[in-house]
Design a protein around this motif. Structure first.
Motif, PDB file in Angstrom:
ATOM      1  N   ASP A 132       0.877  -1.181   0.000  1.00 58.75           N
ATOM      2  CA  ASP A 132       0.000   0.000   0.000  1.00 58.75           C
ATOM      3  C   ASP A 132       0.911   1.228   0.000  1.00 58.75           C
ATOM      4  OD1 ASP A 132      -1.996   1.874   0.258  1.00 58.75           O
ATOM      5  OD2 ASP A 132      -2.224   1.565   2.422  1.00 58.75           O
ATOM      6  N   ASP A 134       0.911   4.180  -1.377  1.00 58.43           N
ATOM      7  CA  ASP A 134       0.445   5.551  -1.147  1.00 58.43           C
ATOM      8  C   ASP A 134      -0.242   5.688   0.217  1.00 58.43           C
ATOM      9  OD1 ASP A 134      -1.858   4.157  -1.551  1.00 58.43           O
ATOM     10  OD2 ASP A 134      -2.595   5.398  -3.217  1.00 58.43           O
ATOM     11  N   SER A 136      -2.927   4.569   1.387  1.00 59.82           N
ATOM     12  CA  SER A 136      -4.353   4.900   1.312  1.00 59.82           C
ATOM     13  C   SER A 136      -5.176   3.971   2.203  1.00 59.82           C
ATOM     14  CB  SER A 136      -4.841   4.792  -0.141  1.00 59.82           C
ATOM     15  OG  SER A 136      -4.786   3.447  -0.577  1.00 59.82           O
ATOM     16  N   LYS A 138      -5.772   1.076   1.312  1.00 55.26           N
ATOM     17  CA  LYS A 138      -6.371   0.146   0.356  1.00 55.26           C
ATOM     18  C   LYS A 138      -5.341  -0.206  -0.707  1.00 55.26           C
ATOM     19  CE  LYS A 138     -11.105   1.637   1.012  1.00 55.26           C
ATOM     20  NZ  LYS A 138     -12.373   1.920   0.359  1.00 55.26           N
ATOM     21  N   ILE A 139      -5.637  -1.269  -1.428  1.00 53.72           N
ATOM     22  CA  ILE A 139      -4.723  -1.734  -2.479  1.00 53.72           C
ATOM     23  C   ILE A 139      -5.386  -1.508  -3.831  1.00 53.72           C
ATOM     24  CG2 ILE A 139      -3.745  -3.839  -3.502  1.00 53.72           C
ATOM     25  CD1 ILE A 139      -2.111  -3.036  -1.131  1.00 53.72           C
ATOM     26  N   ASP A 140      -4.735  -0.702  -4.673  1.00 52.65           N
ATOM     27  CA  ASP A 140      -5.291  -0.502  -6.014  1.00 52.65           C
ATOM     28  C   ASP A 140      -4.717  -1.557  -6.969  1.00 52.65           C
ATOM     29  OD1 ASP A 140      -2.755   0.323  -6.883  1.00 52.65           O
ATOM     30  OD2 ASP A 140      -3.211   2.447  -6.565  1.00 52.65           O
ATOM     31  N   GLU A 143      -0.917  -1.742  -7.179  1.00 54.41           N
ATOM     32  CA  GLU A 143      -0.349  -2.277  -5.934  1.00 54.41           C
ATOM     33  C   GLU A 143      -0.617  -3.777  -5.821  1.00 54.41           C
ATOM     34  OE1 GLU A 143      -0.816   1.865  -3.303  1.00 54.41           O
ATOM     35  OE2 GLU A 143      -2.438   0.385  -3.298  1.00 54.41           O
ATOM     36  N   GLU A 176     -10.397  -0.108  -5.497  1.00 55.01           N
ATOM     37  CA  GLU A 176      -9.392  -0.273  -4.452  1.00 55.01           C
ATOM     38  C   GLU A 176      -9.879  -1.330  -3.481  1.00 55.01           C
ATOM     39  OE1 GLU A 176      -6.696   3.308  -3.539  1.00 55.01           O
ATOM     40  OE2 GLU A 176      -8.739   3.936  -3.061  1.00 55.01           O
TER      41      GLU A 176
END
Ligand SMILES: [Ca+2]
Length: 224
Positions: A132, A134, A136, A138-140, A143, A176
């Motif tokens: 992760d 950035d 955030s 969450k995982i985009d 990522e 995400e």
């Protein structure tokens, strides 16, 4: 992209890659224990945790095993994990129970299976936080791709797209993943690849299997 060579975006390894390979041919992971139901035999005495099990794990198990049956079912597991981690969807819970339960039992976990699952989730948590990038929470999709790649799965972009579309809420925003969905994606990719490898012992990238085998291989990952 440094490692997405067009000639190797797919499940077509000609040989098992070196465990530390970062080349584009790396499709199979090195041996890890990020996933996989530990097979502990059939003893289910209670409490029956492996030596060295963290007291938190035992406490968590006992807290949700209200009737002291020595097993916890899906909803009990959801309660246990939702206290230790963030909320887990029932879909992810079902997949975890399927993957970790003793093959001889119905859909429930004993102490050993629960401890193995807990330890596995701790490892996925560390991966989640590492990728992760950035922060955030969450995982985009990028990522996710990198996280799976670090585990040895070079997921083709088209497959990644299908995988992540399961979590599209239709809002138009890019997808995400929360931790539970991230675990689910990882388990599906790892689980299906392991299943395929059982039928492809020579790492040819090709397997021959019957309709029945194919269906029983993939259905648990689809309907959980
Ligand atoms: Ca992120």
């Amino acid at each position: 992209m440094a490692y997405h060579s067009s000639s190797h975006t797919g499940y077509t390894p000609s040989a098992p890659p070196a465990p530390d390979s970062h080349g584009s041919g790396r499709m199979y992971p090195p041996p890890t224990n990020y996933y996989g139901p530990a097979r502990y035999g059939s003893s289910h005495g209670y409490p029956d945790f492996p030596p060295g099990t963290h007291p938190d794990v035992i406490r968590s198990f006992q807290m949700v095993d209200m009737d002291r049956s020595g097993f916890i079912d899906e909803s009990e597991l959801q309660r246990a994990l939702s206290s230790g981690y963030q909320r887990f969807s029932l879909r992810t819970i079902r997949l975890l129970v399927f993957l970790f339960k003793n093959p001889n039992d119905s859909l429930k976990l004993g102490p050993k299976e629960f401890a193995a699952l807990w330890s596995c989730l701790g490892q996925w948590r560390a991966i989640f936080e590492r990728f992760d990038r950035d922060r955030s929470g969450k995982i985009d999709s990028t990522e996710l791709r990198d996280a799976l790649y670090s585990l040895g799965y070079a997921i083709p972009p088209s497959v990644l797209q299908v995988l992540i579309s399961r979590y599209d809420d239709g809002s138009g925003r890019s997808v995400e993943l929360n931790f539970d969905s991230f675990v689910e994606c990882g388990m599906i990719m790892k689980g299906l690849t392991e299943k395929f490898k059982e039928k492809d012992p020579r790492y040819s990238g090709t397997a021959t299997l019957t309709y029945d085998t194919f269906m029983s291989m993939i259905i648990p990952f689809l309907v959980s």
